[in-house]
Each structure stands twice: as C-alpha cells, then as structure tokens.
Scaffold this motif. Structure first.
Motif, PDB file in Angstrom:
ATOM      1  N   SER A  60       0.812  -1.220   0.000  1.00 51.36           N
ATOM      2  CA  SER A  60       0.000   0.000   0.000  1.00 51.36           C
ATOM      3  C   SER A  60       0.843   1.267   0.000  1.00 51.36           C
ATOM      4  N   ARG A  61       2.095   1.144   0.377  1.00 54.43           N
ATOM      5  CA  ARG A  61       2.962   2.321   0.476  1.00 54.43           C
ATOM      6  C   ARG A  61       4.387   1.956   0.091  1.00 54.43           C
ATOM      7  N   SER A  62       5.148   2.951  -0.299  1.00 54.05           N
ATOM      8  CA  SER A  62       6.544   2.733  -0.688  1.00 54.05           C
ATOM      9  C   SER A  62       7.390   2.418   0.543  1.00 54.05           C
ATOM     10  N   PRO A  63       8.558   1.804   0.348  1.00 53.35           N
ATOM     11  CA  PRO A  63       9.471   1.540   1.470  1.00 53.35           C
ATOM     12  C   PRO A  63       9.827   2.822   2.235  1.00 53.35           C
ATOM     13  N   GLU A  64       9.919   3.912   1.534  1.00 57.18           N
ATOM     14  CA  GLU A  64      10.250   5.178   2.203  1.00 57.18           C
ATOM     15  C   GLU A  64       9.159   5.534   3.220  1.00 57.18           C
ATOM     16  N   LYS A  65       7.895   5.381   2.789  1.00 57.30           N
ATOM     17  CA  LYS A  65       6.808   5.713   3.710  1.00 57.30           C
ATOM     18  C   LYS A  65       6.748   4.712   4.872  1.00 57.30           C
TER      19      LYS A  65
ATOM     20  N   PRO B  62      -3.431   5.433  -5.448  1.00 53.78           N
ATOM     21  CA  PRO B  62      -2.308   5.939  -6.256  1.00 53.78           C
ATOM     22  C   PRO B  62      -0.956   5.706  -5.589  1.00 53.78           C
ATOM     23  N   ALA B  63      -0.897   5.786  -4.240  1.00 50.98           N
ATOM     24  CA  ALA B  63       0.395   5.577  -3.563  1.00 50.98           C
ATOM     25  C   ALA B  63       0.950   4.178  -3.782  1.00 50.98           C
ATOM     26  N   SER B  64       0.065   3.211  -3.950  1.00 48.45           N
ATOM     27  CA  SER B  64       0.548   1.845  -4.142  1.00 48.45           C
ATOM     28  C   SER B  64       1.134   1.639  -5.536  1.00 48.45           C
ATOM     29  N   ALA B  65       0.774   2.542  -6.491  1.00 49.76           N
ATOM     30  CA  ALA B  65       1.308   2.421  -7.852  1.00 49.76           C
ATOM     31  C   ALA B  65       2.816   2.616  -7.883  1.00 49.76           C
ATOM     32  N   HIS B  66       3.376   3.074  -6.765  1.00 54.55           N
ATOM     33  CA  HIS B  66       4.834   3.159  -6.633  1.00 54.55           C
ATOM     34  C   HIS B  66       5.521   1.892  -7.130  1.00 54.55           C
ATOM     35  N   TYR B  67       4.942   0.733  -6.795  1.00 52.98           N
ATOM     36  CA  TYR B  67       5.626  -0.525  -7.120  1.00 52.98           C
ATOM     37  C   TYR B  67       5.596  -0.843  -8.612  1.00 52.98           C
ATOM     38  N   ILE B  68       4.714  -0.208  -9.357  1.00 58.10           N
ATOM     39  CA  ILE B  68       4.710  -0.356 -10.818  1.00 58.10           C
ATOM     40  C   ILE B  68       5.735   0.607 -11.429  1.00 58.10           C
ATOM     41  N   GLU B  69       5.736   1.831 -10.937  1.00 56.48           N
ATOM     42  CA  GLU B  69       6.700   2.822 -11.438  1.00 56.48           C
ATOM     43  C   GLU B  69       8.125   2.376 -11.150  1.00 56.48           C
ATOM     44  N   ALA B  70       8.347   1.769  -9.989  1.00 56.14           N
ATOM     45  CA  ALA B  70       9.694   1.329  -9.625  1.00 56.14           C
ATOM     46  C   ALA B  70      10.212   0.252 -10.577  1.00 56.14           C
TER      47      ALA B  70
ATOM     48  N   GLY C 166       9.820   0.555 -13.746  1.00 54.42           N
ATOM     49  CA  GLY C 166      10.004   1.219 -15.041  1.00 54.42           C
ATOM     50  C   GLY C 166       8.792   1.114 -15.937  1.00 54.42           C
ATOM     51  N   LEU C 167       7.629   0.913 -15.359  1.00 55.92           N
ATOM     52  CA  LEU C 167       6.407   0.710 -16.138  1.00 55.92           C
ATOM     53  C   LEU C 167       5.394   1.813 -15.842  1.00 55.92           C
ATOM     54  N   SER C 168       4.353   1.879 -16.673  1.00 58.45           N
ATOM     55  CA  SER C 168       3.346   2.931 -16.532  1.00 58.45           C
ATOM     56  C   SER C 168       2.094   2.396 -15.860  1.00 58.45           C
ATOM     57  N   PRO C 169       1.773   2.868 -14.655  1.00 62.02           N
ATOM     58  CA  PRO C 169       0.544   2.421 -13.995  1.00 62.02           C
ATOM     59  C   PRO C 169      -0.684   3.132 -14.562  1.00 62.02           C
ATOM     60  N   VAL C 170      -1.769   2.366 -14.717  1.00 60.93           N
ATOM     61  CA  VAL C 170      -3.040   2.929 -15.173  1.00 60.93           C
ATOM     62  C   VAL C 170      -4.125   2.390 -14.236  1.00 60.93           C
ATOM     63  N   PRO C 171      -4.883   3.264 -13.561  1.00 62.99           N
ATOM     64  CA  PRO C 171      -5.976   2.736 -12.730  1.00 62.99           C
ATOM     65  C   PRO C 171      -6.905   1.889 -13.592  1.00 62.99           C
TER      66      PRO C 171
ATOM     67  N   PHE D  56      -3.073  -6.462  -8.479  1.00 58.62           N
ATOM     68  CA  PHE D  56      -3.879  -6.186  -7.288  1.00 58.62           C
ATOM     69  C   PHE D  56      -2.935  -5.665  -6.210  1.00 58.62           C
ATOM     70  N   LEU D  57      -3.033  -4.363  -5.885  1.00 59.60           N
ATOM     71  CA  LEU D  57      -2.070  -3.750  -4.965  1.00 59.60           C
ATOM     72  C   LEU D  57      -2.641  -3.504  -3.579  1.00 59.60           C
ATOM     73  N   ASP D  58      -3.868  -2.971  -3.533  1.00 63.92           N
ATOM     74  CA  ASP D  58      -4.392  -2.553  -2.226  1.00 63.92           C
ATOM     75  C   ASP D  58      -5.913  -2.599  -2.288  1.00 63.92           C
ATOM     76  N   ASP D  59      -6.543  -2.706  -1.121  1.00 63.48           N
ATOM     77  CA  ASP D  59      -8.011  -2.802  -1.093  1.00 63.48           C
ATOM     78  C   ASP D  59      -8.698  -1.451  -1.177  1.00 63.48           C
ATOM     79  N   GLU D  60      -7.951  -0.379  -1.051  1.00 62.98           N
ATOM     80  CA  GLU D  60      -8.561   0.950  -1.095  1.00 62.98           C
ATOM     81  C   GLU D  60      -8.188   1.665  -2.395  1.00 62.98           C
ATOM     82  N   GLY D  61      -8.937   2.751  -2.676  1.00 66.88           N
ATOM     83  CA  GLY D  61      -8.598   3.579  -3.831  1.00 66.88           C
ATOM     84  C   GLY D  61      -9.396   3.256  -5.074  1.00 66.88           C
ATOM     85  N   PHE D  62     -10.388   2.380  -4.974  1.00 63.90           N
ATOM     86  CA  PHE D  62     -11.198   2.073  -6.154  1.00 63.90           C
ATOM     87  C   PHE D  62     -12.596   1.648  -5.706  1.00 63.90           C
TER      88      PHE D  62
END
Lengths: 283, 283, 283, 283
Positions: free
Chosen positions: C57-62, C108-116, C118-123, C138-144
């Motif tokens: 649900s969140r990046s390692p930084e968060k 959107p915060a979970s899309a970090h793992y797609i961007e990392a 080198g790919l383009s995330p699309v809801p 399937f990244l997270d249960d929230e946001g959709f």
C-alpha cells in the motif's frame, strides 16, 4: 452459550427423532451404555426413532442387528436404518442401465448396495483392461489393496467416462482406543483431485440424506412437518450443519466427536449453531 | 498464440538452463531419443545444464546415472540433479535435533534424504506406539502398505505434534503406456485434510526449489542474473507457473504432459503464459 | 508446551532478525509502546533489524517513516523495509516489456511498485475497452470502487490473457478497535475463483519473500547462514509457517493475532511449531 | 459422444420439465427467440413446465412476468418459478424467531424473501453497532456499497454468532455483450474464507432446490416418480450435476454457457454426463 438439557424431556416433544450412529448410539466398543433403554423409553412415548448415518459398509439388516434390546427386542429395524449407501443404491438404479456392471471398492458385504439396485457388482481389481463398465462406486475403505486399486481407479477413469459414486463422504471414522481410520470419502477425494473429475458424493452434511429420510417419514406419518423432527448428532460439520440447512431442529450431543470443554469454542468459530445441546441421549 | 521455435537456437542464448525431468528429458520408457545429443550440444556451447525435479525416490547419484552419453560420458552429474528431496533434507537438517529419529513413508532408497541430513530414518511401520519421533517425512508412494501406514500416520499425528515434511508435492506421475500413478503428494494431502494440520511441502510450483538451485548457480557463475537462466518444462501448473513467479524465462515443451493441440487452450484458460514454446528439446 | 522467554536475550544471539510489522511492531493505533526502544537496543548490540511484511500500500520510504526513534533517529530505513510489493515490482520488471502499461487496483500511492519497475501504472477504471494492457496488479483494497472495478477485472481477464500479480496475499488486516478489513488478497482470490485462472501471488507464507530478503542479507553480511537469522511474527499460518519452511528459527510473539490463552491449542491443532515463544518484543 | 436431439420430441415423453432460466429460457437481451412458443407447445401436450433457478434478486411474481406469451398469456406463473431465494426464505422461517430482525445485502426488491418468512429485513448498512440481529442473508450483488458493507459483514460476524444464509450460490452471472458479473455467491465465499465460518448456501448443484421443487410437484401430480421429470440446463457444474445426483434425467442445451464445440471435451474432462444433449429448447 446454550446450556445442556435433559435429552428425554427434549426429544419427547417431537414426533420423529433422527439419530446419527457413531458417537450418539455407538462407539468403538459397541452400543453406548444406557442407549438401548433411552431409545426404548422414547419409543414407548410414541416417538419414531430413525438412524441417519454416513455408512455403506453393511446392509440395513446388519445395521439393525445392533439395536436389539435384551428385554424389549428390536428397536430400530432395517427399514429405519437410513444410510448414505441407500442413496448410492437409488442413484445407481436411476442412472445405470438394468443389469449393468458396476465396479466397486469395498468389502463384499458393501456390494449389497449395488445388488439392491438390480446391478452386478464387480470388485475393481477384477476389472483390469475392461472398458465396458457402467459405473464405479467407492463403498468402503476395507476389502481391497489401496495401492493397487486406487491406481486402477485413476487409470480406469482417465480412459472411460462413467458415473462415479461415493457412497460415504466421511473423511475419517472412529476405531478403538480413541484412534480414527481414513474413510472411503478421503480416498475418493484423493482420486477426484488427482484426475480433476467431479464425483457424485452422498452423506451428511449434504441434505439429500435428510430429504430421502423425510420422504419416508411423510409416507408413514400423516400431516407431519419439519417442525416435528429432531436431528441428534455429535458432529457440527455433518449432522448439525446438514440438518439445520434442511430446516430441522438439531441437538448436539457431547458423547462423541465434540467434547464438552470444546463445544462452545467450536460453535463460535464455525458458526454452526445447534438448536439444543445435551450431554448424551442417556442422561 | 506463441509459435513453437527451435530449442537449440533459443537455449544457447542463456548461460544456464534448468530442465524438468519427466516429459522433457525422460518418459516412461527411459531417456527420450535425441535428448542426450541435445544436452551434449548445449554443454559444448558453454551452457550449464541442470535438472530441477519433484522427486524424492532416489539419491542425486542415482538420478545422474540416467544422463550418461554413450560417447561423451556423464552429462548431468549428481550435484546438478536438484530435487525436492534435497530441500526436504535441508529442512530436516535445520529443524530436527542432531541424530534425531525421523519416521518415513517410502522405499528404503528414498531414506537417503534423511541420512544426508545426519538423521536416523525409521520406516513408519516400525514406529507403532513410539512417541519419541522428531519428524515424519512423506518421501515416495512405494515401499509401504498404504492402508496400514496411512492410518498409522493419521493416528501418530493426532497424538504428537512434530514437523511433517512432504518431499514431493506432485499429485501423480507418469508410468508406462500413458498411465499415471498416484504420487506421494496426493497421499500427504489426504492425510492433511483428514487431520486438519498444515504440512511443509516441497516441489514446483513452489519457488523454493528455484531459489535453492539459483543459489547454487550464483556460487558457480560470477555475475549471473535471473535473465541468464531458462526453465524448460512440460507442465504449466508446476514448471512454468513456478519459474515465471521466480522471475525466470520459461519454455514449454510439447513432449510430455501438454499436447500440441491442447497447449493454446490450456494457456488461455489457466492464464499461465510461458515465454516460449518448443516442440521438444531435440528438435 | 514452549515457555515464553525474554525477547532481548533470545534475539541478541542472532546476527539478523526479521520482523513482521502488524502485531509485532505496530498495531492499529501505531507503534506498540516499547518497540522503538527494543529495536534500538538490539541494533546497539550489533543485530541487523529488517521488516518483512505483506503490504503493497505504500513505498518503502513511507514504511520507514514509522520507525524513527525520538532520540536515536531512523531505526529501520527504507532499504530494510521488505514488502511483498517489492516482489511484485521485481516480477513486473522481469516479465513485462519496458515501459509497458500496467492496470492496477489500489490507491495511487501503491502504484509506486509499478513505477519502480520502469512501467506505466493505469488505474483499472481508466482501462475500459483497452485490450493493449501488459499486466494487471492487485495492490491494495482501497482507492477504487469494488463493485465497478472487480467486475471490470473479471471481464478484462476473460478477454485478454495477461499476467496477473497479487502484491499482497493476505485475506484480512487489522484496523482499529479489534476490527479487521478485507485485504486485497481476498479480492484477488474471489476473481481467480470466478474466472478459473491462476494468478501470481506474493507474500508470506510463500517463501519467496524470505529468499528475496535473505539474498539482500547475504550481500551485506559475509559468511552468514540461515542459522544466523530469526523470524519474529504474530501469525502461525504466515510468519511462522513460511520462515520455518525456508529454514529459519522462528519466534511467535503474543502481541498481535495469536492470544496467549489460545497459542498452545493453535500450535497443536495446526501443526505449525515455532522454535520459540515470546510475550512481545518489548518484554 | 451424445448426439444432439430435437427438444420437443424428447421433452414430451416426461410429465414435468424443470428449466434453468439463464442460458435456457433467457439471455442478457431477454427471452431467447422461440422459447415462449416452445413452452406453450409443451404445455399444450400436458407437460408441466417449472423454472428452477439460482436467483434471489426478485420475487416469484416478478420472475413470472418474463414468461407471458403475447397470444396465449401467462405460461409459467409465480408458483412455478422456484428459486434459491425461496429456500432461503423457508430456512429463515424455520430457524429465526418470529418477527426477528434480519440484516441483508442486496437490493430492496430481494428483501422480499425475508418478508415472506414473516421477518423484518434491515439493510446491513443500517446495522452498525447493532448486536441484536437474528440472521444475515446474502441476497444479491447489487443494492449496496461493496467496500463498506462487506467489511461491515466481516466484523459483525466476528462479534456475534448468528445464522448466515447465502440465497444464491452462483459465482458469476451473464450480463450483456458476452460479459459476466460477480454474483453474490462469490462475495459470500470471500467473507467465509476471511473469517473461517461455514454459511448455509442454497442453489444448484446442491440438491435441496430439486427436493424442494419435487415435493411441490408430488403434491400436484398423483403417482409421479423421478423418472417422470426432466431437468434442462446449460451448465454442467450446476444444472446437470445437481439433477443427476437427485436422480432426474438431464438435458444439456447448447444455447448458453456451454458452447457446442466445447461440450464433448467438457463432459469428458469433468465426468459430469447429461442423459441428453439438445441445441436449444426451440429447435
């Protein structure tokens, strides 16, 4: 939490009582002490007593022999011993051509349920290379060589597409000294998973055994409704789940699978809620 | 749909190729014709060839004996035959006290994987009444009486809480004439379901066998990455699913479980997509 | 039965300790009191502390921001927060063409793992009618919107055959006041069962997260073996089962999912046996 | 392989025909052309026509409105539209105290099945914090916010132990343009798996809907037996499996879920064998 109540006072309020056999009427050493007297007393007050069990190892006649009171004689006669074997028999009669050849896994005594359908039983081990069989039935865990015959079953069913019947869906059954044995339902599941086919399985918690028994009861007791029937069992996942779903009142007894200390936690964790709890049918 | 491509031209682009054994290198009658020449040719171009198989029936030394070229000698030596049995052995070494007693189901030859962990194998049938065992291992489907020993396993595990290891998660394996046999993974599943416990199971598609093999490869090939490794298998649900998940390129070969006519439909219905398809490794 | 022991005295005997996050370091109200001091003390004695969690649900930084000691500063930095999201990211980088389009379910915060990767995330909600996608995650249960987007996913996957990744295999996660919420693993399972395909699922108890983390540890700690690593978790079926299988020592803590009164019965009924038990990491 | 045969010539040999609705009588655009004439013709020859469907989204009266012939009027009246919703209703009437409060997931129209049991329906979303509910029913996939209400259901069932009923066990249902939608059975399964409880689920292939319908038929048709009834369906895993098990003859029609080209392979791989195959009921 439900408080245990006296079985006789509860059961006399019904017109018919269905009993599971193992853990309720019998255990590994035979009839549970006090059970024959309890059944006799209930019958004396006019309550019809019927056994509803997952079992295809013996004929109803042999099952009935266990319920003979030393003084009062036969308490639960053959036609009141309803087993999953009878459902398998009815299915075979409906789905297999007259005089068809039916391969089976089980003891010769269990083949009764194939003969009762007017069909010819053949031990699976005598079917090598035969592709003319009309059905295969898993009847009992004894009476065959597991290694040889389970592998025969797998390869027979990969070659030919015939109905496969599981005459007892139980995974285990109790034997002596607190031990259990793998029941034929476990073996059938293993074969189903290995080959990816869907078998026709009979036995609680599936409701068909309750609808089969209730149809017999209605033919005998004019005007009866489901409210007039109590199911008594020792296992939440089979006796109580299935009878609840069929719409019967249910009594969990603590004389078998479900120990008194564990009952409350098991009911809460499973969500399977009996209508009543009793220590045993003889208390 | 993926078009089948020539195996040699594909495989030579990798530094290491992992091969499933049954359906890729061997079938029920032995080594598939042309396979030894294909492996030799690949090794000549500098590609490291490793077998990654679900098997705990024989030691790596015995497995290696199958891959001896009549002219060029040993092609895939013992240390390049990685099996699920090795993972079971590593687990036992980590989790059981030194010189512990380990009950097993399988042939005596399969007990190699217990001895290799520095432990004492005991056939389960010799464990009646013993509650001092340190672990139980399902190794192979042969070498024991299923009826007797499966029931022994069920009751042992109801009495004592010890680690249980399944050294080969496969449900079936091919034998002669297009037939299959129930593998030890099916038997272990049956026991798990009967008693409600969770066993530790090794073998594809679980990724641990790939991470185990890749760790060995990294120690030998400096600077290697997962991009340099190709997994070749005949089964979508084990070889391809597991290696995809581990991050390897995958080639489905049509010489075993997956027939050419069915491949496209199976890939579409399962959603398990190999990177490449080849008719066999010798074409 | 295992006796609870003092965590610090146990943990200091290892070179590296892996911690589950929820129920061990945090609960629904934040960091568990005493945890930051306990981690600091362990690090002072030279033990490397790493979080291994099912979360995308969140990046390692968060994630790292939660583990900052008020006096001693950052305790577990981003590169020591290993999550199932990282495995999903590594998989996508290996299996999807560069700059590929990846549909996702999550915030959107979970899309970090797609961007990392080198790919383009699309809801997923913006993908109606698009058949040019390269993968679904399937990244997270929230946001959709569950109703709209689960049905979109089902029909997308019936039309096109693309890799599907589940970045967190958990079925539920704890929220406030003893309540739980359905996690994205449950939603993904529902879709898998509805369409009959096999997704690629990451997270404990699957061993891949342990092999991923251990590979990082080996790069940093010369000569380390699995014997030098302890996994600490509050859940038998994920933390303890997976780490046991990977060959690590395991400590079950009673500060989360597994209550003290229930621990013994759960270990006996599941057959999942931790090496040690501790009340919490701060006692 | 079974050869397709003309439906009318087959069906006229029975006294009663049970029809699945979707894929047999209707599809996503409405009644399948020719179906009303086919039903009328069958009724003219004296065959009783009954719909047996997995559905709890509308009352029998609303279901009946679909089967009105433009010339001949109502063909299948409300009391001949048997749905899994009726079984849920009967169960609630038997198992919940009179005038009990029953929480539900579904459209207000689906709450008909709670009211018909003499109970008070309450949308689950209005039950926050209430621990006085008598049951929970999964009725339909529409009419509620999935995210909010599925999480409400999970936490309600962790707090209180009440009967939970699933009024339609289907995983998906067809909508327009070849698309499907997640049915309420999928949602209920997700909740069951998340909390580990066992719900009471109604609908084919479970035989209870057949025994319920057959009991009604017997009350109306003196001397009828199972041999006099044909079940017509488009789905092997529900219609054919369940009716076979109940002992009825079965006809698979190729106008819905099962495409003509795939039928033979599906029958062979599943082991579910219909008695007959027909292209559709109007040919």
């Amino acid at each position: 939490m439900l408080q245990p109540q006296a079985f006789f006072e509860l059961a006399r309020r019904y017109r018919v009582v269905f009993f599971d056999a193992y853990g309720v009427l019998k255990n590994a050493t035979g009839i549970i002490p006090g059970v024959l007297d309890a059944i006799h007393r209930l019958r004396e007050t006019g309550v019809d007593c019927i056994v509803v069990s997952n079992d295809a190892s013996r004929s109803p006649e042999k099952m009935a022999a266990a319920y003979v009171h030393p003084v009062h004689g036969a308490l639960i006669t053959a036609e009141k011993n309803i087993s999953s074997g009878l459902l398998a028999s009815e299915y075979l009669a409906a789905k297999v051509r007259p005089k068809g050849q039916v391969a089976y896994l089980g003891k010769p005594a269990s083949a009764h349920y194939i003969e009762a359908a007017g069909l010819s039983p053949v031990p699976l081990s005598e079917c090598t290379g035969r592709d003319d069989l009309d059905a295969l039935v898993f009847l009992d865990d004894e009476g065959f060589d597991w290694f040889r015959d389970v592998n025969l079953a797998v390869n027979l069913l990969r070659r030919v597409n015939i109905p496969v019947v599981v005459a007892n869906a139980d995974l285990t059954y109790p034997v002596r000294d607190g031990e259990v044995a793998i029941a034929v339902g476990s073996i059938a599941n293993m074969v189903q998973q290995a080959i990816g086919k869907t078998f026709v399985c009979f036995g609680k918690p599936d409701v068909q055994i309750f609808s089969f028994t209730y149809a017999r009861v209605r033919a005998e007791h004019a005007g009866i409704t489901k409210r007039d029937v109590l199911m008594v069992g020792d296992t939440l996942q089979t006796d109580i789940l299935g009878a609840n779903k069929f719409g019967l009142d249910t009594a969990l007894v603590l004389s078998g699978n479900t120990r008194k200390q564990a009952a409350e936690a098991l009911i809460a964790s499973s969500g399977i809620i009996p209508t009543f709890i009793c220590d045993s049918i003889s208390t």
